[in-house]
Design a protein around this motif. Structure first.
Motif, PDB file in Angstrom:
ATOM      1  N   THR A 128       0.800  -1.224   0.000  1.00 16.71           N
ATOM      2  CA  THR A 128       0.000   0.000   0.000  1.00 16.71           C
ATOM      3  C   THR A 128       0.832   1.272   0.000  1.00 16.71           C
ATOM      4  OG1 THR A 128      -1.656  -1.262   1.182  1.00 16.71           O
ATOM      5  CG2 THR A 128      -1.876   1.141   1.290  1.00 16.71           C
ATOM      6  N   VAL A 129       2.023   1.199   0.606  1.00 21.43           N
ATOM      7  CA  VAL A 129       2.863   2.398   0.664  1.00 21.43           C
ATOM      8  C   VAL A 129       4.082   2.304  -0.247  1.00 21.43           C
ATOM      9  CG1 VAL A 129       2.096   3.060   2.968  1.00 21.43           C
ATOM     10  CG2 VAL A 129       4.065   1.545   2.736  1.00 21.43           C
ATOM     11  N   GLY A 130       4.162   1.246  -1.037  1.00 14.10           N
ATOM     12  CA  GLY A 130       5.274   1.119  -1.990  1.00 14.10           C
ATOM     13  C   GLY A 130       6.615   0.923  -1.314  1.00 14.10           C
ATOM     14  N   CYS A 131       6.618   0.193  -0.203  1.00 14.92           N
ATOM     15  CA  CYS A 131       7.871   0.037   0.547  1.00 14.92           C
ATOM     16  C   CYS A 131       8.619  -1.248   0.197  1.00 14.92           C
ATOM     17  CB  CYS A 131       7.591   0.053   2.051  1.00 14.92           C
ATOM     18  SG  CYS A 131       6.539  -1.324   2.599  1.00 14.92           S
ATOM     19  N   ALA A 132       7.953  -2.181  -0.456  1.00 13.89           N
ATOM     20  CA  ALA A 132       8.560  -3.509  -0.641  1.00 13.89           C
ATOM     21  C   ALA A 132       9.547  -3.530  -1.798  1.00 13.89           C
ATOM     22  CB  ALA A 132       7.454  -4.539  -0.899  1.00 13.89           C
ATOM     23  N   ASP A 133      10.535  -4.422  -1.687  1.00 14.04           N
ATOM     24  CA  ASP A 133      11.400  -4.662  -2.842  1.00 14.04           C
ATOM     25  C   ASP A 133      11.073  -6.050  -3.410  1.00 14.04           C
ATOM     26  OD1 ASP A 133      12.900  -6.671  -1.505  1.00 14.04           O
ATOM     27  OD2 ASP A 133      14.287  -5.178  -0.698  1.00 14.04           O
ATOM     28  N   ALA A 134      11.663  -6.323  -4.566  1.00 16.47           N
ATOM     29  CA  ALA A 134      11.271  -7.528  -5.295  1.00 16.47           C
ATOM     30  C   ALA A 134      11.570  -8.810  -4.507  1.00 16.47           C
ATOM     31  CB  ALA A 134      11.981  -7.558  -6.642  1.00 16.47           C
ATOM     32  N   ARG A 135      12.630  -8.762  -3.728  1.00 13.02           N
ATOM     33  CA  ARG A 135      12.973  -9.952  -2.954  1.00 13.02           C
ATOM     34  C   ARG A 135      11.969 -10.192  -1.820  1.00 13.02           C
ATOM     35  NH1 ARG A 135      19.005 -11.264  -0.769  1.00 13.02           N
ATOM     36  NH2 ARG A 135      18.394 -12.840   0.736  1.00 13.02           N
ATOM     37  N   GLN A 136      11.574  -9.110  -1.171  1.00 11.48           N
ATOM     38  CA  GLN A 136      10.561  -9.262  -0.105  1.00 11.48           C
ATOM     39  C   GLN A 136       9.253  -9.773  -0.692  1.00 11.48           C
ATOM     40  OE1 GLN A 136      10.955  -5.119   1.062  1.00 11.48           O
ATOM     41  NE2 GLN A 136      11.671  -5.715   3.096  1.00 11.48           N
ATOM     42  N   VAL A 137       8.923  -9.267  -1.875  1.00 12.87           N
ATOM     43  CA  VAL A 137       7.692  -9.715  -2.526  1.00 12.87           C
ATOM     44  C   VAL A 137       7.786 -11.207  -2.829  1.00 12.87           C
ATOM     45  CG1 VAL A 137       6.325  -9.534  -4.655  1.00 12.87           C
ATOM     46  CG2 VAL A 137       7.124  -7.453  -3.502  1.00 12.87           C
ATOM     47  N   TYR A 138       8.913 -11.593  -3.389  1.00 10.02           N
ATOM     48  CA  TYR A 138       9.087 -13.011  -3.733  1.00 10.02           C
ATOM     49  C   TYR A 138       8.919 -13.876  -2.486  1.00 10.02           C
ATOM     50  CZ  TYR A 138      10.758 -17.194  -5.981  1.00 10.02           C
ATOM     51  OH  TYR A 138      10.822 -18.468  -6.496  1.00 10.02           O
ATOM     52  N   ASP A 139       9.562 -13.463  -1.413  1.00  8.47           N
ATOM     53  CA  ASP A 139       9.516 -14.267  -0.185  1.00  8.47           C
ATOM     54  C   ASP A 139       8.097 -14.382   0.362  1.00  8.47           C
ATOM     55  OD1 ASP A 139      12.171 -14.717  -0.304  1.00  8.47           O
ATOM     56  OD2 ASP A 139      12.732 -13.248   1.244  1.00  8.47           O
ATOM     57  N   LEU A 140       7.381 -13.252   0.398  1.00  7.84           N
ATOM     58  CA  LEU A 140       6.034 -13.298   0.983  1.00  7.84           C
ATOM     59  C   LEU A 140       5.086 -14.124   0.101  1.00  7.84           C
ATOM     60  CD1 LEU A 140       3.940 -12.552   3.085  1.00  7.84           C
ATOM     61  CD2 LEU A 140       3.552 -10.391   1.882  1.00  7.84           C
ATOM     62  N   VAL A 141       5.145 -13.883  -1.189  1.00  2.00           N
ATOM     63  CA  VAL A 141       4.206 -14.597  -2.061  1.00  2.00           C
ATOM     64  C   VAL A 141       4.524 -16.098  -2.083  1.00  2.00           C
ATOM     65  CG1 VAL A 141       3.323 -14.829  -4.426  1.00  2.00           C
ATOM     66  CG2 VAL A 141       3.696 -12.549  -3.451  1.00  2.00           C
ATOM     67  N   ARG A 142       5.809 -16.424  -2.104  1.00  2.00           N
ATOM     68  CA  ARG A 142       6.169 -17.847  -2.108  1.00  2.00           C
ATOM     69  C   ARG A 142       5.693 -18.520  -0.815  1.00  2.00           C
ATOM     70  NH1 ARG A 142      12.314 -19.693  -1.853  1.00  2.00           N
ATOM     71  NH2 ARG A 142      11.980 -18.619   0.104  1.00  2.00           N
ATOM     72  N   THR A 143       5.844 -17.820   0.285  1.00  2.81           N
ATOM     73  CA  THR A 143       5.374 -18.389   1.557  1.00  2.81           C
ATOM     74  C   THR A 143       3.867 -18.579   1.514  1.00  2.81           C
ATOM     75  OG1 THR A 143       7.153 -17.252   2.689  1.00  2.81           O
ATOM     76  CG2 THR A 143       5.352 -18.027   4.067  1.00  2.81           C
ATOM     77  N   LEU A 144       3.190 -17.552   1.033  1.00  6.23           N
ATOM     78  CA  LEU A 144       1.720 -17.598   0.966  1.00  6.23           C
ATOM     79  C   LEU A 144       1.260 -18.716   0.030  1.00  6.23           C
ATOM     80  CD1 LEU A 144      -0.952 -16.315   1.734  1.00  6.23           C
ATOM     81  CD2 LEU A 144      -0.567 -14.586  -0.033  1.00  6.23           C
ATOM     82  N   ARG A 145       2.008 -18.894  -1.059  1.00  2.21           N
ATOM     83  CA  ARG A 145       1.640 -19.941  -2.023  1.00  2.21           C
ATOM     84  C   ARG A 145       1.606 -21.321  -1.346  1.00  2.21           C
ATOM     85  NH1 ARG A 145      -1.525 -19.728  -5.868  1.00  2.21           N
ATOM     86  NH2 ARG A 145      -2.379 -20.826  -4.098  1.00  2.21           N
ATOM     87  N   GLY A 146       2.432 -21.480  -0.324  1.00  2.82           N
ATOM     88  CA  GLY A 146       2.451 -22.746   0.401  1.00  2.82           C
ATOM     89  C   GLY A 146       1.355 -22.860   1.435  1.00  2.82           C
ATOM     90  N   VAL A 147       0.616 -21.776   1.662  1.00  5.24           N
ATOM     91  CA  VAL A 147      -0.363 -21.748   2.755  1.00  5.24           C
ATOM     92  C   VAL A 147      -1.797 -21.778   2.238  1.00  5.24           C
ATOM     93  CG1 VAL A 147      -1.261 -20.246   4.608  1.00  5.24           C
ATOM     94  CG2 VAL A 147       1.197 -20.602   4.375  1.00  5.24           C
ATOM     95  N   VAL A 148      -2.049 -21.147   1.106  1.00  5.71           N
ATOM     96  CA  VAL A 148      -3.422 -21.107   0.582  1.00  5.71           C
ATOM     97  C   VAL A 148      -3.515 -21.854  -0.750  1.00  5.71           C
ATOM     98  CG1 VAL A 148      -3.987 -18.903   1.688  1.00  5.71           C
ATOM     99  CG2 VAL A 148      -3.085 -18.895  -0.654  1.00  5.71           C
ATOM    100  N   SER A 149      -4.720 -22.325  -1.036  1.00  2.00           N
ATOM    101  CA  SER A 149      -4.890 -23.015  -2.321  1.00  2.00           C
ATOM    102  C   SER A 149      -5.599 -22.123  -3.342  1.00  2.00           C
ATOM    103  CB  SER A 149      -5.677 -24.308  -2.118  1.00  2.00           C
ATOM    104  OG  SER A 149      -6.922 -23.985  -1.521  1.00  2.00           O
ATOM    105  N   CYS A 150      -6.155 -21.011  -2.877  1.00  2.00           N
ATOM    106  CA  CYS A 150      -6.864 -20.115  -3.806  1.00  2.00           C
ATOM    107  C   CYS A 150      -5.869 -19.282  -4.616  1.00  2.00           C
ATOM    108  CB  CYS A 150      -7.788 -19.185  -3.015  1.00  2.00           C
ATOM    109  SG  CYS A 150      -6.898 -18.095  -1.894  1.00  2.00           S
TER     110      CYS A 150
END
Ligand SMILES: CC(=O)SCCNC(=O)CCNC(=O)[C@H](O)C(C)(C)COP(=O)(O)OP(=O)(O)OC[C@H]1O[C@@H](n2cnc3c(N)ncnc32)[C@H](O)[C@@H]1OP(=O)(O)O
Ligand SMILES: O=C(O)CCC(=O)C(=O)O
Ligand SMILES: [Zn+2]
Length: 496
Positions: A237-259
């Motif tokens: 929301t505030v444009g603070c993330a970098d590409a590596r943080q994004v990768y880490d969060l989304v990859r983690t989330l991908r392992g947690v949700v099926s949607c």
């Protein structure tokens, strides 16, 4: 076929090679498109001996984790009519919204997201009207707070789905809505179940995800996934993330949700496109965009910029889904509606996005456009240009123009004429008309025997005779938009 002498040079475009076959250019049948102010249009169509622009991502850089990547399987949630309405200059009438919605449908975006019907009576009426348009391909979403009143209004409008959001960072929990994670979870379940009961799509998103506690995020995403949301949303929301943080969060989330996983990136620190790409690499399925990136503050991932990026990853996939030649018109319509100019360096459609200037570049581009282009302008209905009337020009670029003008000159003569063009361009940029005149005068002088190679003083005299009142005002300058200001070359116009 020879080009008419009053037209600039065009070689024929090929750009990015989709496979690894060697391809090259046929420069024997140049196509013409118009330009002035010392620009050669360079587009090469028939290709042989051209190397691939980039090796396939997986082929060269393949990593074990790339099984997660969705860079060849992703969808757009186009939010010009929601996030874009939060742009400082935006005021969309219903007529404008309908025009943009129809164009986005024709362009091929999978979803458009509309402002909350809770925002105002007109917002609700617009939402209802757009739902009644019967768009061919695009599904219509509206974006609401995690609030039952908003949800009731939303489902009345006829939308295909509802995007629900609530802040989960401590900043927003304390200073925006004042609710804790227990309240948020309970309310999210209530809203989601209500929307689901209406048989339409539902997405739950945590605003300010990258400043939220990971444990809170994963817990609420897991909960909403279990009760059957279509998508969860991650929002920077505030444009603070970098590409590596994004990768880490989304990859983690991908392992947690099926949607599905939707992503939303603000551009405050210039990472919005890279972050969207990184999210897709990590397994996200949807990216929020807006035309020209308009949105709250300096906006979000721009549609055109995302397309540019994804074309490099998988051109066939992008071309199969989207009507790319509409991009320029879409941007112009939105730019006009919100009273801004398309930036000079805009992805794909900026006036100089496919203009090559320095002599070293010009030579290589004329031989093979992939030397200095990763995108093929023809894929977007755009035209490639080579600028020649300036001090950085080189004899190879001038030779192209000589050939296009059908003048017969040796390489030595062309180099001599180039030296004169550069000398004059040291004083002011030469228009295409100026360049043509210099070449014609040079050519005539050589033919009649009045001029020999190296006779600069004689050439000066001939130029003085034939071009006595040459305009000394700067020319060939653009105002930096993709529009058509009076005096500049018609750079970046769609090819015929
Ligand atoms: C990051 C984003 O871009 S999120 C999307 C932003 N979009 C919008 O804001 C849409 C346009 N907004 C509006 O028209 C108005 O703000 C409305 C109609 C939504 C709300 O207006 P108002 O009731 O006057 O409240 P106001 O805007 O001053 O404050 C926001 C209210 O929503 C609450 N709120 C904020 N975010 C959320 C949320 N995600 N879920 C539930 N409630 C929320 C706040 O606590 C506050 O409630 P309050 O009435 O108890 O103070
Ligand atoms: O709903 C979302 O996911 C994003 C909301 C938003 O605009 C933001 O967080 O910047
Ligand atoms: Zn946003």
């Amino acid at each position: 076929m020879c080009p008419p002498p009053d037209q600039p040079i065009v070689a024929n475009g090929n750009g990015v090679a989709a496979d690894e076959e060697m391809v090259a250019i046929d420069t024997t049948t140049p196509h013409i498109s118009s330009s002035t102010n010392g620009h050669v249009n360079a587009v090469n169509e028939t290709t042989t001996q051209q190397p691939p622009a980039v090796k396939s991502h997986k082929g060269v850089y393949g990593r074990a984790s790339d099984f997660l990547s969705n860079t060849s399987n992703w969808k757009i949630i186009e939010s010009t009519l929601r996030e874009g309405e939060q742009f400082a200059n935006a005021f969309f009438t219903l007529e404008t919204k309908i025009k943009i919605a129809k164009m986005l449908d024709e362009f091929g975006v999978e979803y458009i997201e509309l402002t909350s019907p809770a925002a105002s009576p007109e917002s609700k009426a617009h939402c209802e009207a757009i739902c009644k348009l019967g768009l061919k391909r695009t599904k219509i979403l509206t974006h609401i707070r995690c609030h039952m009143d908003d949800a009731r209004l939303a489902v009345e409008t006829g939308v295909d789905g509802v995007d629900v959001v609530i802040g989960t960072s401590s900043f927003l929990r304390e200073h925006s809505h004042g609710k804790d994670m227990t309240w948020i979870t309970k309310k999210a379940i209530e809203v989601i179940e209500f929307v689901k009961s209406k048989g339409i799509e539902i997405r739950f998103s945590s605003e300010d995800s990258f400043r939220s506690e990971l444990v809170d995020l994963l817990s609420i995403y897991r909960t909403v996934d279990k009760i059957g949301v279509n998508r969860v949303g991650v929002a920077d929301t505030v444009g603070c993330a970098d590409a590596r943080q994004v990768y880490d969060l989304v990859r983690t989330l991908r392992g947690v949700v099926s949607c599905d996983i939707e992503t939303h990136f603000h551009n405050d620190t210039g990472c919005a496109i890279a972050n969207a790409y990184s999210a897709l690499e990590a397994g996200a399925t949807h990216v929020d965009t807006s035309i020209l990136g308009i949105g709250e503050r300096n906006g979000i991932t721009p549609l055109g910029g995302l397309i540019a990026r994804m074309m490099v990853a998988d051109p066939d996939y992008v071309k199969s889904k989207y009507n790319l030649s509409m991009l320029r018109e879409l941007e112009n319509v939105v730019a006009e509606a919100v009273e801004i100019q398309v930036p000079f360096n805009n992805y794909i459609t900026g006036f100089c996005a496919f203009t090559h200037k320095a002599g070293i570049h010009a030579k290589a581009i004329l031989a093979n456009p992939s030397t200095y282009e990763i995108l093929n302008p023809a894929d977007f209905g755009m035209t490639r240009y080579v600028s020649i009337g300036h001090r950085l020009t080189g004899w190879n670029a001038v030779k192209s123009r000589v050939e296009q003008l059908n003048l017969s000159m040796t390489d030595e003569q062309i180099k001599d004429a180039t030296a004169k063009i550069k000398e004059l361009a040291d004083i002011k940029t030469q228009s295409m008309e100026d360049v043509d005149m210099i070449l014609r005068i040079y050519h005539t002088g050589i033919k009649t025997g009045d001029l020999k190679v190296g006779q600069s003083a004689v050439l000066d005299k001939l130029l003085e005779q034939h071009m006595p009142s040459r305009d000394s005002s700067p020319s060939g300058r653009s105002n930096g938009t993709n529009g058509t200001p009076a005096k500049r070359a018609r750079i970046g116009e769609p090819s015929a």
